[in-house]
Motif scaffolding. Structure first.
Motif, PDB file in Angstrom:
ATOM      1  N   HIS A  65      -7.762  40.524  42.334  1.00  0.00           N
ATOM      2  CA  HIS A  65      -8.003  40.947  40.945  1.00  0.00           C
ATOM      3  C   HIS A  65      -6.654  41.374  40.380  1.00  0.00           C
ATOM      4  CE1 HIS A  65      -9.409  43.448  37.538  1.00  0.00           C
ATOM      5  NE2 HIS A  65     -10.199  42.402  37.417  1.00  0.00           N
ATOM      6  N   ASP A  66      -5.972  40.428  39.724  1.00  0.00           N
ATOM      7  CA  ASP A  66      -4.604  40.651  39.266  1.00  0.00           C
ATOM      8  C   ASP A  66      -4.495  40.555  37.756  1.00  0.00           C
ATOM      9  OD1 ASP A  66      -3.799  40.773  41.910  1.00  0.00           O
ATOM     10  OD2 ASP A  66      -2.849  38.798  41.930  1.00  0.00           O
ATOM     11  N   ARG A  67      -3.660  41.399  37.226  1.00  0.00           N
ATOM     12  CA  ARG A  67      -3.182  41.238  35.856  1.00  0.00           C
ATOM     13  C   ARG A  67      -1.855  40.469  35.954  1.00  0.00           C
ATOM     14  NH1 ARG A  67      -6.892  42.724  32.354  1.00  0.00           N
ATOM     15  NH2 ARG A  67      -7.969  44.659  32.757  1.00  0.00           N
ATOM     16  N   ARG A  68      -1.225  40.207  34.857  1.00  0.00           N
ATOM     17  CA  ARG A  68      -0.025  39.345  34.845  1.00  0.00           C
ATOM     18  C   ARG A  68       1.081  39.868  35.770  1.00  0.00           C
ATOM     19  NH1 ARG A  68       2.290  35.092  31.504  1.00  0.00           N
ATOM     20  NH2 ARG A  68       4.333  34.828  32.391  1.00  0.00           N
ATOM     21  N   THR A  69       1.385  41.143  35.720  1.00  0.00           N
ATOM     22  CA  THR A  69       2.462  41.685  36.551  1.00  0.00           C
ATOM     23  C   THR A  69       2.169  41.500  38.035  1.00  0.00           C
ATOM     24  OG1 THR A  69       2.964  43.314  34.842  1.00  0.00           O
ATOM     25  CG2 THR A  69       3.839  43.747  37.033  1.00  0.00           C
ATOM     26  N   MET A  70       0.941  41.763  38.460  1.00  0.00           N
ATOM     27  CA  MET A  70       0.576  41.591  39.865  1.00  0.00           C
ATOM     28  C   MET A  70       0.579  40.118  40.260  1.00  0.00           C
ATOM     29  SD  MET A  70       0.397  44.404  41.392  1.00  0.00           S
ATOM     30  CE  MET A  70      -0.273  43.769  42.914  1.00  0.00           C
ATOM     31  N   LEU A  71       0.203  39.249  39.347  1.00  0.00           N
ATOM     32  CA  LEU A  71       0.235  37.818  39.609  1.00  0.00           C
ATOM     33  C   LEU A  71       1.680  37.360  39.842  1.00  0.00           C
ATOM     34  CD1 LEU A  71      -1.829  35.559  39.805  1.00  0.00           C
ATOM     35  CD2 LEU A  71      -1.600  35.213  37.349  1.00  0.00           C
ATOM     36  N   GLU A  72       2.593  37.833  39.014  1.00  0.00           N
ATOM     37  CA  GLU A  72       4.005  37.509  39.194  1.00  0.00           C
ATOM     38  C   GLU A  72       4.520  38.047  40.524  1.00  0.00           C
ATOM     39  OE1 GLU A  72       5.565  39.242  35.632  1.00  0.00           O
ATOM     40  OE2 GLU A  72       5.119  37.452  34.424  1.00  0.00           O
ATOM     41  N   GLN A  73       4.124  39.265  40.893  1.00  0.00           N
ATOM     42  CA  GLN A  73       4.539  39.843  42.177  1.00  0.00           C
ATOM     43  C   GLN A  73       3.955  39.062  43.351  1.00  0.00           C
ATOM     44  OE1 GLN A  73       6.842  42.269  42.711  1.00  0.00           O
ATOM     45  NE2 GLN A  73       7.155  41.966  40.523  1.00  0.00           N
ATOM     46  N   ARG A  74       2.720  38.611  43.230  1.00  0.00           N
ATOM     47  CA  ARG A  74       2.085  37.812  44.278  1.00  0.00           C
ATOM     48  C   ARG A  74       2.900  36.532  44.522  1.00  0.00           C
ATOM     49  NH1 ARG A  74      -2.875  37.803  46.431  1.00  0.00           N
ATOM     50  NH2 ARG A  74      -3.637  39.291  44.892  1.00  0.00           N
ATOM     51  N   ILE A  75       3.342  35.896  43.459  1.00  0.00           N
ATOM     52  CA  ILE A  75       4.121  34.666  43.570  1.00  0.00           C
ATOM     53  C   ILE A  75       5.460  34.934  44.263  1.00  0.00           C
ATOM     54  CG2 ILE A  75       5.385  32.959  42.201  1.00  0.00           C
ATOM     55  CD1 ILE A  75       2.920  33.102  40.272  1.00  0.00           C
ATOM     56  N   ILE A  76       6.114  36.009  43.888  1.00  0.00           N
ATOM     57  CA  ILE A  76       7.382  36.368  44.528  1.00  0.00           C
ATOM     58  C   ILE A  76       7.172  36.560  46.031  1.00  0.00           C
ATOM     59  CG2 ILE A  76       9.118  38.203  44.730  1.00  0.00           C
ATOM     60  CD1 ILE A  76       8.806  38.523  41.611  1.00  0.00           C
ATOM     61  N   ARG A  77       6.114  37.288  46.404  1.00  0.00           N
ATOM     62  CA  ARG A  77       5.831  37.538  47.824  1.00  0.00           C
ATOM     63  C   ARG A  77       5.510  36.247  48.567  1.00  0.00           C
ATOM     64  NH1 ARG A  77       2.729  41.543  45.649  1.00  0.00           N
ATOM     65  NH2 ARG A  77       0.807  40.500  46.273  1.00  0.00           N
ATOM     66  N   LEU A  78       4.688  35.378  47.969  1.00  0.00           N
ATOM     67  CA  LEU A  78       4.287  34.145  48.639  1.00  0.00           C
ATOM     68  C   LEU A  78       5.460  33.215  48.902  1.00  0.00           C
ATOM     69  CD1 LEU A  78       0.948  33.206  46.837  1.00  0.00           C
ATOM     70  CD2 LEU A  78       1.234  33.899  49.211  1.00  0.00           C
ATOM     71  N   LYS A  79       6.509  33.301  48.114  1.00  0.00           N
ATOM     72  CA  LYS A  79       7.629  32.383  48.261  1.00  0.00           C
ATOM     73  C   LYS A  79       8.707  32.909  49.211  1.00  0.00           C
ATOM     74  CE  LYS A  79       8.189  29.214  45.356  1.00  0.00           C
ATOM     75  NZ  LYS A  79       8.605  28.366  44.262  1.00  0.00           N
TER      76      LYS A  79
END
Length: 167
Positions: A65-79
């Protein structure tokens, strides 16, 4: 010269399908930075728990359950190479179908679609099936996602099933 934002009434199902197919291709190609740009700044991305898909995410547990900031952080972590669940990243193939525009307001469209995501990682093959619901907003630059909810049709995730990738 003034540009106007197209109204939702002008958006066709074919345009919505093309947009959802483009989104799927970005995810399958692991172009996550481009993918997140499909979302509005006030967006919500949700994958609810499989046993309570209609529960309020504010009062219940969700897989994501992500808002935009958490979605961006998720992408950074996944990469990052430290993200062992996704380094090297999964190979995925998405099929999106049964796209329907359910409702239109002056500023947005309520859309549903079915999905099947096949994932291969470290010799393991998993499939995730479910239903998407979107709130899409037409903008001068094209459609944007204000809300995306991916409801898995599974009654549970397999013990080693991971959704570290993005549905």
């Amino acid at each position: 010269m003034t540009t106007t934002t197209p109204r939702s009434a002008a958006v066709t199902r074919a345009q919505v399908e093309d947009f959802l197919f483009h989104e799927a291709a970005l995810l399958d190609d692991w172009r996550l930075e481009e993918w997140v740009e499909l979302f509005t700044l006030d967006c919500t991305y949700e994958v609810p728990a499989t046993d309570t898909p209609e529960a309020d995410p504010a009062t219940s547990w969700s897989l994501i359950h992500d808002r935009r900031t958490m979605l961006e952080q998720r992408i950074i972590r996944l990469k990052k190479p430290e993200a062992h669940a996704e380094y090297p990243h999964s190979q995925t193939s998405r099929i999106v179908g049964n796209v329907r525009i359910l409702h239109r307001t002056g500023e947005s469209l309520s859309v549903s679609a079915s999905f099947l995501v096949s994932r291969v990682k470290a010799g393991r093959f998993d499939q995730y099936a479910g239903r998407y619901s979107y709130e899409l907003v037409p903008e001068a630059s094209g459609l944007k996602i204000r809300r995306k909810k991916a409801v898995l049709t599974h009654d549970r995730l397999d013990p080693q099933g991971k959704i570290s990738f993005v549905l």
